[in-house]
Design a protein around this motif. Structure first.
Motif, short mmCIF file in Angstrom:
data_model
loop_
_atom_site.label_atom_id
_atom_site.label_comp_id
_atom_site.label_asym_id
_atom_site.label_seq_id
_atom_site.Cartn_x
_atom_site.Cartn_y
_atom_site.Cartn_z
N GLY A 45 10.21 -52.61 2.74
CA GLY A 45 10.09 -51.30 2.10
C GLY A 45 9.22 -50.34 2.88
O GLY A 45 8.30 -50.75 3.60
N ALA A 46 9.52 -49.07 2.77
CA ALA A 46 8.70 -48.00 3.31
C ALA A 46 8.64 -46.91 2.25
O ALA A 46 9.56 -46.79 1.44
CB ALA A 46 9.30 -47.47 4.60
N TYR A 47 7.58 -46.14 2.26
CA TYR A 47 7.37 -45.18 1.18
C TYR A 47 7.30 -43.76 1.71
O TYR A 47 6.84 -43.52 2.82
CB TYR A 47 6.07 -45.51 0.44
N ILE A 48 7.76 -42.83 0.85
CA ILE A 48 7.74 -41.42 1.21
C ILE A 48 7.50 -40.60 -0.06
O ILE A 48 7.90 -41.01 -1.15
CB ILE A 48 9.06 -41.02 1.91
N CYS A 49 6.81 -39.47 0.09
CA CYS A 49 6.54 -38.59 -1.06
C CYS A 49 7.85 -38.05 -1.63
O CYS A 49 8.88 -38.06 -0.96
CB CYS A 49 5.68 -37.40 -0.63
N LYS A 50 7.75 -37.50 -2.82
CA LYS A 50 8.93 -36.91 -3.46
C LYS A 50 9.11 -35.46 -3.06
O LYS A 50 9.63 -34.66 -3.82
CB LYS A 50 8.79 -37.04 -4.98
N ARG A 51 8.66 -35.10 -1.85
CA ARG A 51 8.80 -33.73 -1.34
C ARG A 51 9.69 -33.75 -0.10
O ARG A 51 9.55 -34.62 0.77
CB ARG A 51 7.43 -33.16 -0.98
N SER A 52 10.57 -32.77 0.00
CA SER A 52 11.50 -32.74 1.14
C SER A 52 10.77 -32.48 2.46
O SER A 52 11.23 -32.91 3.51
CB SER A 52 12.61 -31.72 0.91
N GLU A 53 9.58 -31.80 2.42
CA GLU A 53 8.84 -31.58 3.67
C GLU A 53 8.41 -32.92 4.28
O GLU A 53 8.41 -33.08 5.50
CB GLU A 53 7.56 -30.75 3.45
N CYS A 54 8.04 -33.86 3.43
CA CYS A 54 7.61 -35.17 3.93
C CYS A 54 8.78 -35.92 4.58
O CYS A 54 8.60 -36.59 5.59
CB CYS A 54 7.00 -36.00 2.82
N LYS A 82 19.47 -35.83 -0.36
CA LYS A 82 20.16 -35.50 -1.62
C LYS A 82 19.34 -35.99 -2.82
O LYS A 82 19.13 -35.26 -3.78
CB LYS A 82 21.55 -36.14 -1.63
N GLU A 83 18.85 -37.21 -2.74
CA GLU A 83 18.08 -37.76 -3.85
C GLU A 83 16.76 -37.02 -4.05
O GLU A 83 16.33 -36.81 -5.18
CB GLU A 83 17.84 -39.25 -3.66
N LEU A 84 16.13 -36.59 -2.95
CA LEU A 84 14.89 -35.81 -3.08
C LEU A 84 15.16 -34.47 -3.75
O LEU A 84 14.38 -34.01 -4.58
CB LEU A 84 14.27 -35.58 -1.70
N ARG A 85 16.27 -33.82 -3.38
CA ARG A 85 16.61 -32.55 -4.00
C ARG A 85 16.87 -32.71 -5.49
O ARG A 85 16.48 -31.88 -6.28
CB ARG A 85 17.80 -31.89 -3.30
N ASP A 86 17.50 -33.84 -5.87
CA ASP A 86 17.74 -34.11 -7.29
C ASP A 86 16.43 -34.28 -8.04
O ASP A 86 16.28 -33.82 -9.17
CB ASP A 86 18.59 -35.38 -7.46
N ILE A 87 15.45 -34.92 -7.41
CA ILE A 87 14.14 -35.15 -8.04
C ILE A 87 13.38 -33.85 -8.17
O ILE A 87 12.76 -33.58 -9.19
CB ILE A 87 13.32 -36.18 -7.23
N GLU A 88 13.45 -33.00 -7.14
CA GLU A 88 12.68 -31.75 -7.13
C GLU A 88 13.19 -30.74 -8.15
O GLU A 88 12.45 -29.88 -8.60
CB GLU A 88 12.70 -31.11 -5.74
N GLU A 89 14.46 -30.84 -8.54
CA GLU A 89 15.04 -29.85 -9.45
C GLU A 89 14.59 -30.05 -10.88
O GLU A 89 14.14 -31.05 -11.29
CB GLU A 89 16.57 -29.91 -9.39
#
Length: 89
Positions: A45-54, A82-89
């Motif tokens: 696993g690897a982790y990333i913020c819920k922001r598209s900039e990251c 796509k999944e990040l954009r869905d979360i941000e909305e």
């Protein structure tokens, strides 16, 4: 006594954050990539913020490829975006 909160580092901004606030990207033993919403899928696993900039920073620095030690297909990045954009909305 308070329960210890597991921290993970975002591959984009390199900040340590609680695991629950990050998105886990998993590479299974057969080489398939997936976004792990539960945090319980088997694999590396690897982790990333819920922001598209990251995500953009992680793509630019090839942080995901370094974390998984393999090249990552463009479709995986598109799925993540796509999944990040869905979360941000």
């Amino acid at each position: 006594m308070a329960k210890k909160v597991p921290l993970r580092q975002c591959l984009g901004c390199r900040e340590m954050m609680p695991k629950s606030e990050l998105i886990r990207i998993v590479r299974s033993n057969d080489g398939q990539f997936a976004v792990d919403a539960t945090g319980k899928l088997n694999g590396r696993g690897a982790y990333i913020c819920k922001r598209s900039e990251c995500l953009k920073k992680a793509v630019g620095s090839k942080a995901l490829e370094k974390a998984f030690k393999v090249s990552i297909p463009a479709e995986v990045y598109e799925q993540l975006d796509k999944e990040l954009r869905d979360i941000e909305e």
